[in-house]
Write a protein that holds these residues in place. Structure first.
Motif, PDB file in Angstrom:
ATOM      1  N   PRO A 185      76.035 -16.243  29.006  1.00 29.04           N
ATOM      2  CA  PRO A 185      76.118 -17.744  29.385  1.00 29.04           C
ATOM      3  C   PRO A 185      77.405 -18.441  28.990  1.00 29.04           C
ATOM      4  O   PRO A 185      78.024 -18.675  28.025  1.00 29.04           O
ATOM      5  N   LEU A 186      77.491 -19.471  29.954  1.00 28.05           N
ATOM      6  CA  LEU A 186      78.919 -20.312  29.861  1.00 28.05           C
ATOM      7  C   LEU A 186      78.543 -21.920  29.910  1.00 28.05           C
ATOM      8  O   LEU A 186      78.118 -22.388  31.158  1.00 28.05           O
ATOM      9  N   ASP A 187      78.516 -22.439  28.910  1.00 26.33           N
ATOM     10  CA  ASP A 187      78.264 -24.083  28.896  1.00 26.33           C
ATOM     11  C   ASP A 187      79.315 -24.728  29.482  1.00 26.33           C
ATOM     12  O   ASP A 187      80.509 -24.669  29.085  1.00 26.33           O
ATOM     13  N   LEU A 188      78.956 -25.390  30.392  1.00 28.82           N
ATOM     14  CA  LEU A 188      80.043 -26.204  31.166  1.00 28.82           C
ATOM     15  C   LEU A 188      80.218 -27.576  30.680  1.00 28.82           C
ATOM     16  O   LEU A 188      80.995 -28.298  30.930  1.00 28.82           O
ATOM     17  N   GLY A 189      79.009 -28.035  30.004  1.00 29.38           N
ATOM     18  CA  GLY A 189      79.009 -29.464  29.569  1.00 29.38           C
ATOM     19  C   GLY A 189      78.379 -30.538  30.354  1.00 29.38           C
ATOM     20  O   GLY A 189      77.453 -29.972  31.270  1.00 29.38           O
ATOM     21  N   THR A 190      78.531 -31.718  30.126  1.00 31.49           N
ATOM     22  CA  THR A 190      77.752 -32.710  30.822  1.00 31.49           C
ATOM     23  C   THR A 190      78.583 -33.602  32.115  1.00 31.49           C
ATOM     24  O   THR A 190      80.027 -33.350  31.783  1.00 31.49           O
ATOM     25  N   LEU A 191      78.176 -34.164  32.874  1.00 33.51           N
ATOM     26  CA  LEU A 191      78.813 -34.958  33.694  1.00 33.51           C
ATOM     27  C   LEU A 191      79.627 -36.164  32.910  1.00 33.51           C
ATOM     28  O   LEU A 191      80.887 -36.574  33.138  1.00 33.51           O
TER      29      LEU A 191
END
Length: 168
Positions: A63-69
């Motif tokens: 899994p790769l966490d992209l973060g939030t808008l």
């Protein structure tokens, strides 16, 4: 991960590692390591020694966490000296909706792509799955903690997927 990507190198495998297959043939692997939100992410290939005749495939190791808008908006504002306004200036309840949406944390849970060799009539095969995790779960039964929505999953794939196991 899908069956097709099961033999790809996983996290921690150094890029450019050369291995020998069981039959003694040489396998050449290639990958790049990216720094995404301060975390190293290695994207590795399967054997590229015969890419012209066998094609090539890549996958992420986990899994790769992209973060939030909200993180993205803050980064854009800082990096490019612009001011994308927050939802706080919007009237209620629209400001609350925008706040929920901009604070959803997005994670790529699976990514795999297989590109056929040049001249092949095969199509590119791919799988992409994303999760969206809410900052605050939505309680479905008022006054109870028994059932909440914490996020959602969305994905696309044109790869053959294994049939789900059914209970006996």
């Amino acid at each position: 991960m899908t069956d097709a990507s099961a033999n790809l190198p996983m996290a921690g495998t150094p890029t450019g590692t050369v291995t020998t297959a069981a039959d003694g043939t040489l396998s050449v692997l290639f990958g790049l390591q990216f720094l995404i939100d301060g975390k190293p992410v290695t994207i590795s290939s399967a054997d590229i020694a015969n890419a012209a005749t066998k094609g090539i495939e890549f996958a992420i190791p986990g899994p790769l966490d992209l973060g939030t808008l909200a993180n993205l908006i803050s980064w854009i504002n800082t990096t490019f000296s612009v001011n994308i306004p927050s939802g706080d200036s919007l009237p209620s309840p629209l400001n609350e909706v925008v706040n929920v949406l901009t604070n959803i944390d997005f994670t790529v849970t699976e990514f795999h792509i297989k590109i056929p060799p040049k001249g092949s009539s095969d199509t590119v095969q791919y799988t992409l799955a994303l999760t969206a995790t809410l900052a605050s779960p939505i309680n479905l039964i008022p006054g109870s903690e028994a059932l909440k929505i914490t996020g959602a999953l969305v994905g696309v794939s044109n790869e053959a997927q294994p049939a789900p196991a059914l209970p006996a």
